[in-house]
Design a protein around this motif. Structure first.
Motif, PDB file in Angstrom:
ATOM      1  N   TRP A 194       0.810  -1.205   0.000  1.00 40.42           N
ATOM      2  CA  TRP A 194       0.000   0.000   0.000  1.00 40.42           C
ATOM      3  C   TRP A 194       0.850   1.264   0.000  1.00 40.42           C
ATOM      4  O   TRP A 194       0.401   2.322  -0.452  1.00 40.42           O
ATOM      5  N   THR A 195       2.063   1.166   0.504  1.00 39.61           N
ATOM      6  CA  THR A 195       2.956   2.329   0.472  1.00 39.61           C
ATOM      7  C   THR A 195       3.237   2.764  -0.964  1.00 39.61           C
ATOM      8  O   THR A 195       3.360   3.964  -1.249  1.00 39.61           O
ATOM      9  N   VAL A 196       3.334   1.805  -1.873  1.00 41.64           N
ATOM     10  CA  VAL A 196       3.577   2.128  -3.284  1.00 41.64           C
ATOM     11  C   VAL A 196       2.351   2.830  -3.882  1.00 41.64           C
ATOM     12  O   VAL A 196       2.484   3.780  -4.654  1.00 41.64           O
ATOM     13  N   VAL A 197       1.171   2.360  -3.520  1.00 41.85           N
ATOM     14  CA  VAL A 197      -0.057   2.984  -4.023  1.00 41.85           C
ATOM     15  C   VAL A 197      -0.094   4.462  -3.627  1.00 41.85           C
ATOM     16  O   VAL A 197      -0.403   5.340  -4.454  1.00 41.85           O
ATOM     17  N   ILE A 198       0.245   4.753  -2.384  1.00 46.39           N
ATOM     18  CA  ILE A 198       0.245   6.137  -1.914  1.00 46.39           C
ATOM     19  C   ILE A 198       1.320   6.947  -2.636  1.00 46.39           C
ATOM     20  O   ILE A 198       1.079   8.087  -3.069  1.00 46.39           O
ATOM     21  N   ALA A 199       2.516   6.371  -2.781  1.00 40.65           N
ATOM     22  CA  ALA A 199       3.610   7.087  -3.437  1.00 40.65           C
ATOM     23  C   ALA A 199       3.256   7.441  -4.883  1.00 40.65           C
ATOM     24  O   ALA A 199       3.474   8.575  -5.329  1.00 40.65           O
ATOM     25  N   LEU A 200       2.695   6.496  -5.624  1.00 37.93           N
ATOM     26  CA  LEU A 200       2.336   6.758  -7.021  1.00 37.93           C
ATOM     27  C   LEU A 200       1.178   7.749  -7.108  1.00 37.93           C
ATOM     28  O   LEU A 200       1.117   8.570  -8.037  1.00 37.93           O
ATOM     29  N   ALA A 201       0.262   7.684  -6.151  1.00 39.11           N
ATOM     30  CA  ALA A 201      -0.833   8.660  -6.121  1.00 39.11           C
ATOM     31  C   ALA A 201      -0.281  10.064  -5.917  1.00 39.11           C
ATOM     32  O   ALA A 201      -0.750  11.033  -6.542  1.00 39.11           O
ATOM     33  N   VAL A 202       0.720  10.207  -5.044  1.00 40.98           N
ATOM     34  CA  VAL A 202       1.352  11.505  -4.821  1.00 40.98           C
ATOM     35  C   VAL A 202       2.002  12.013  -6.101  1.00 40.98           C
ATOM     36  O   VAL A 202       1.886  13.199  -6.447  1.00 40.98           O
ATOM     37  N   VAL A 203       2.671  11.128  -6.833  1.00 46.23           N
ATOM     38  CA  VAL A 203       3.314  11.521  -8.096  1.00 46.23           C
ATOM     39  C   VAL A 203       2.281  12.057  -9.080  1.00 46.23           C
ATOM     40  O   VAL A 203       2.471  13.107  -9.709  1.00 46.23           O
ATOM     41  N   VAL A 204       1.167  11.344  -9.224  1.00 42.28           N
ATOM     42  CA  VAL A 204       0.132  11.754 -10.178  1.00 42.28           C
ATOM     43  C   VAL A 204      -0.486  13.089  -9.765  1.00 42.28           C
ATOM     44  O   VAL A 204      -0.679  13.994 -10.596  1.00 42.28           O
TER      45      VAL A 204
END
Length: 345
Positions: A194-204
């Protein structure tokens, strides 16, 4: 009686069309040679390095190796995104590594004191932006160099870590443990966290803010030429202060992601992480003088650093080789920016 040879009406349109085509191609080449060259070079480097490592070590699942790069570096992705904001304005933020450590210590200490998980997380997400806001105000309204102010912020945040606790503080909260340990399966046996999901959401989200909003255009304008931005009626002071608050928020969020990844808080977390974030941004094509760069380039820069770490681990080399290779790459990309990259006119 003289006769005139009629001019064919088709020649002028053809000439104009060809000229427009050449102009369009020249513009594309100019842009590729300028702002897009460094991120494209970084992307090509990542593809070559990753392919070479996969072929050399014959991993059972190259796709999962790539996903593991995201899992291991989710916190650094968020940190590099915040650093991108600051560098785009021509600034720097040396405090983010210490804010990461402070965030892990605060959330772990708050949970041990019986705070509910949402309240502990909320406290962290307030402290980081607040510290960034204070540094931004000092930089803007007292006209102090960002290097000095954020260096002071680095010492302050690290000192607060030691004041709170010098020991490793385990995180036992069931909600955060589930968040940190549970997998998100993409297909078959391929997974991320889930940490990756949050990180990629921040990028977008940040990519949208930088390229589709007035604030994002102001950030680029301030980094390109502050006086021109002010003449266009843009609020340069507010943008410059805001980017440090955003960087503080990203550092706090990165600390939370690191805390749930390690399930602990520790005052020595994040040492040198601010340099990794700067390196990732620069390798990804963010110009240190400001005004040029892309958040997706910073993401690629993080993947390049993660690939270096994967190579060092697979070769069973000492960890200092990671720093050596990162330093060489950073120098190469700074030289590329110096020799080739030009600010758009």
């Amino acid at each position: 009686m003289s006769t005139q040879t009629p001019v064919s009406p088709q020649k002028t349109p053809k000439t104009g069309t060809v000229a427009q085509s050449h102009s369009f191609v020249a513009e594309l080449l100019r842009r590729a040679r300028g702002r897009y060259l460094s991120p494209l070079a970084s992307l090509a480097l990542f593809v070559v390095m990753f392919t070479a490592i996969v072929l050399r070590y014959d991993f059972a699942s190259p796709t999962q190796v790539f996903l593991n790069l995201l899992v291991d570096n989710a916190h650094l992705i968020v940190l590099a995104v915040g650093m991108t904001f600051v560098i785009l304005t021509g600034g720097i933020d040396l405090s983010v590594g210490s804010v990461v450590a402070l965030s892990t210590v605060i959330v772990a200490t708050a949970l041990q004191d019986g705070w509910p998980a949402p309240l502990a997380v909320g406290a962290v997400l307030v402290v980081g932006p607040l510290l960034g806001l204070l540094m931004g105000l000092v930089i803007e309204y007292f006209d102090v160099q960002p290097f000095i102010v954020t260096l002071a912020g680095m010492f302050l945040a690290r000192g607060l870590c030691y004041v709170i606790s010098v020991d490793t503080l385990p995180i036992k909260d069931p909600l955060l443990r589930r968040f940190g340990l549970n997998y998100v399966y993409l297909y078959e046996d391929k997974f991320i966290r889930w940490t990756v999901v949050i990180a990629l959401a921040v990028v977008v989200i940040v990519a949208y803010i930088l390229h589709q909003t007035r604030f994002g255009r102001t950030v680029y304008a301030v980094g390109g030429n502050r006086q021109s931005a002010q003449l266009m009626g843009l609020n340069a002071s507010r943008a410059r202060v805001s980017v440090y608050a955003i960087s503080g928020f990203c550092a706090a969020l990165a600390g939370l992601l690191l805390a749930v990844q390690k399930l602990s808080g520790y005052s020595l977390n994040g040492i040198g992480m601010e340099l990794d974030a700067i390196a990732a941004a620069v390798i990804g094509g963010v110009l240190l003088s400001g005004g040029v760069g892309f958040v997706f380039g910073s993401l690629i820069g993080v993947l390049v650093l993660g690939t270096i770490q994967t190579f060092v681990t697979a070769e069973n080399l000492d960890s200092y080789w990671t720093r050596i290779m990162t330093g060489v790459l950073l120098l190469v990309f700074v030289l590329v920016q110096r020799l080739v990259v030009r600010k758009p006119g």
